[in-house]
Design an enzyme around this catalytic site. Structure first.
Site, PDB file in Angstrom:
ATOM      1  N   HIS A   1     -10.862  -5.117  -3.828  1.00  7.58           N
ATOM      2  CA  HIS A   1      -9.876  -4.340  -3.060  1.00  7.58           C
ATOM      3  C   HIS A   1      -9.739  -4.865  -1.628  1.00  7.58           C
ATOM      4  CE1 HIS A   1     -10.646  -0.773  -5.981  1.00  7.58           C
ATOM      5  NE2 HIS A   1      -9.533  -1.399  -6.324  1.00  7.58           N
TER       6      HIS A   1
ATOM      7  N   ARG B   1     -13.991   3.581 -15.547  1.00 10.69           N
ATOM      8  CA  ARG B   1     -15.179   2.773 -15.266  1.00 10.69           C
ATOM      9  C   ARG B   1     -16.313   3.666 -14.782  1.00 10.69           C
ATOM     10  NH1 ARG B   1     -12.299  -1.637 -11.454  1.00 10.69           N
ATOM     11  NH2 ARG B   1     -10.253  -1.005 -12.233  1.00 10.69           N
TER      12      ARG B   1
ATOM     13  N   MET C   1      -6.320  11.933 -12.286  1.00  5.98           N
ATOM     14  CA  MET C   1      -6.816  12.963 -11.381  1.00  5.98           C
ATOM     15  C   MET C   1      -5.951  14.212 -11.408  1.00  5.98           C
ATOM     16  SD  MET C   1      -9.093  13.938  -9.290  1.00  5.98           S
ATOM     17  CE  MET C   1     -10.050  12.436  -9.041  1.00  5.98           C
TER      18      MET C   1
ATOM     19  N   ASN D   1       1.371  -9.274  -8.705  1.00  6.35           N
ATOM     20  CA  ASN D   1       0.023  -8.800  -9.025  1.00  6.35           C
ATOM     21  C   ASN D   1      -0.032  -8.664 -10.544  1.00  6.35           C
ATOM     22  OD1 ASN D   1      -2.393  -7.476  -9.416  1.00  6.35           O
ATOM     23  ND2 ASN D   1      -2.012  -5.860  -7.922  1.00  6.35           N
TER      24      ASN D   1
ATOM     25  N   LYS E   1       3.015  -6.304 -11.498  1.00  6.04           N
ATOM     26  CA  LYS E   1       3.650  -5.603 -10.381  1.00  6.04           C
ATOM     27  C   LYS E   1       4.309  -6.639  -9.482  1.00  6.04           C
ATOM     28  CE  LYS E   1       0.231  -1.875 -10.367  1.00  6.04           C
ATOM     29  NZ  LYS E   1      -0.827  -1.177  -9.587  1.00  6.04           N
TER      30      LYS E   1
ATOM     31  N   ARG F   1      -1.729 -11.939  -5.843  1.00  7.63           N
ATOM     32  CA  ARG F   1      -3.080 -11.375  -5.713  1.00  7.63           C
ATOM     33  C   ARG F   1      -3.951 -12.084  -6.737  1.00  7.63           C
ATOM     34  NH1 ARG F   1      -5.498  -6.841  -8.750  1.00  7.63           N
ATOM     35  NH2 ARG F   1      -7.412  -6.190  -7.682  1.00  7.63           N
TER      36      ARG F   1
ATOM     37  N   GLU G   1      -0.889  -3.457  -0.172  1.00  7.04           N
ATOM     38  CA  GLU G   1      -1.393  -4.770  -0.556  1.00  7.04           C
ATOM     39  C   GLU G   1      -0.262  -5.779  -0.718  1.00  7.04           C
ATOM     40  OE1 GLU G   1      -5.047  -3.824  -3.477  1.00  7.04           O
ATOM     41  OE2 GLU G   1      -3.322  -2.493  -3.706  1.00  7.04           O
TER      42      GLU G   1
ATOM     43  N   GLY H   1      -6.559   8.906  -2.852  1.00  9.53           N
ATOM     44  CA  GLY H   1      -6.852   9.160  -1.442  1.00  9.53           C
ATOM     45  C   GLY H   1      -5.642   9.598  -0.648  1.00  9.53           C
ATOM     46  N   GLU H   2      -4.478   9.058  -0.991  1.00  5.99           N
ATOM     47  CA  GLU H   2      -3.257   9.380  -0.254  1.00  5.99           C
ATOM     48  C   GLU H   2      -2.609  10.679  -0.721  1.00  5.99           C
ATOM     49  OE1 GLU H   2      -0.657   5.977  -0.541  1.00  5.99           O
ATOM     50  OE2 GLU H   2      -2.338   4.613  -0.198  1.00  5.99           O
TER      51      GLU H   2
END
Length: 394
Positions: A183, A242, A285, A9, A16, A95, A380, A331-332
């Site tokens: 995504h 963004r 975050m 990726n 990655k 990807r 992914e 989210g995780e």
């Protein structure tokens, strides 16, 4: 030597990678080696890698100052020949952010398909060139190893036409200006594993892929029917840097009254806005949740508010809501964000078990919740490896 599939990726300043073994013609669930090269194009370029057990096996500076992608790949493959001498790289899966209207499934990367993918650089100028650079670098270094491109837009091609077009003159739409969504590999993985965690997997599902880049998608029968990102990966939710959806009139105002050109607007929308721009503190975050500054709180409130609003929109597109899934880095891992979001959409019958949420159980919905609420780690890289193996018949 054991055969394996290398997944790549490639971003603007990072690569990655993950190496998945092929054992008795079966693809392993976890990579034996994974990691990334950060800081491409800078003096601080670094390779970091870990083994299957999560132990760090590399943390080293690249020997070339300000390496380009070709030099970074050269170093990565040289490193592999030493650290992964027992593993034969049988194929490489990439990807690729944009497949336009041409590619709706993974594709073998030959000269003609690489040229075709180059046509979409104007649609994804911040991502597509680096994806293609990775493909070309591997092709130069390993010319006999087959490569497969996995398109991040492909999952969303099942959306109805009205979900894919803007209210613009038809000629502009036909030139490719439409909603593509991104995504897709993450959503495809969630759709694949969802039946393991919910009996309502084939119902009306909303997935929130929340990370530094964030989006949401609605599924029915585990196929995409709507998503928050559109023509570019800047639309939709507020993200790390963004802005998310913004009135186009704001851009006209900035052009006419602030003298901003396309380059300045691109920098503003992609790199200076979002959580970083609103908070003035950080795009991370974790930093925002730990901050006591009112601007940080406002950024968090905006982030959760936009997720809640988009949930209503996506549920409308799906005809209701049976399952809500959190995935992606935020989210995780961010229980507080999950708590805030589910509180905001509680009117839809969403209730969570706070202890299960704190533990990050896969199922965090309360027994009396009308909606299954799940936390499912995305993968992914495995999806790319799976597509590569399937397409090449390995």
């Amino acid at each position: 030597m054991t055969q394996s599939i290398l997944t790549i990726n490639a971003g603007s300043s990072s690569i990655k990678f993950a190496l998945f073994p092929l054992v008795s013609a079966a693809l392993a669930e976890k990579p034996v080696i994974s990691g990334q090269i950060d800081g491409i194009g800078t003096p601080s370029a670094q390779l970091v890698a870990k083994d299957e057990g999560g132990e760090k096996i590399a943390n080293e500076a690249l020997p070339v100052a300000n390496p380009n992608h070709q030099q970074a790949f050269d170093h990565l493959l040289s490193w592999f020949t030493v650290k992964a001498a027992d593993w034969e790289i049988t194929a490489v899966g990439h990807r690729v952010v944009h497949g336009g209207q041409v590619f709706s499934r993974p594709v073998r990367l030959e000269a003609d398909t690489i040229d075709a993918l180059s046509n979409f650089i104007t649609l994804a100028p911040l991502h597509q060139p680096h994806n293609l650079a990775g493909i070309k670098a591997i092709r130069a270094l390993m010319p006999n190893v087959p490569q497969v491109g996995c398109l991040d837009t492909a999952f969303h091609r099942t959306q109805p036409k009205e979900a894919q077009i803007f209210g613009l003159p038809r000629q502009i739409t036909e030139e490719g200006v439409r909603r593509y969504g991104f995504h897709g590999l993450s959503y495809e993985y969630i759709a694949r594993v969802l039946p393991e965690h919910s009996e309502r997997a084939d119902g009306r599902v909303v997935v929130a892929h929340l990370g530094n880049g964030a989006s949401m998608a609605a599924m029915v029968s585990r196929q995409g029917v709507a998503t928050t990102m559109g023509f570019t990966a800047v639309e939709g939710l507020v993200m790390g840097t963004r802005c998310g959806s913004v009135d186009p009139g704001v851009l006209l105002y900035l052009m006419e009254n602030k003298g901003m050109d396309a380059k300045a607007l691109t920098n503003l929308l992609y790199k200076e806005s979002g959580l970083l721009g609103v908070s003035g503190v950080s795009q991370d975050m974790r930093d925002l949740l730990a901050s006591d500054k009112p601007e940080a709180k406002e950024a968090l409130d905006l982030f959760c508010y936009r997720i809640a609003r988009e949930t209503g929109s996506l549920a409308a597109a799906a005809g209701g809501l049976d399952v809500f899934v959190f995935t992606g880095g935020i989210g995780e891992n961010a229980a507080e964000i999950r708590r805030r979001v589910t509180n905001l959409i509680g009117w839809m019958g969403v209730k969570i078990d706070q202890e299960a949420n704190a533990r990050r159980d896969i199922r965090i919905s309360a027994p009396d919740s009308a909606v299954d609420v799940l936390v499912i780690p995305t993968n992914e890289e495995w999806m790319i490896a799976h597509h590569t193996k399937t397409l090449l018949g390995l």
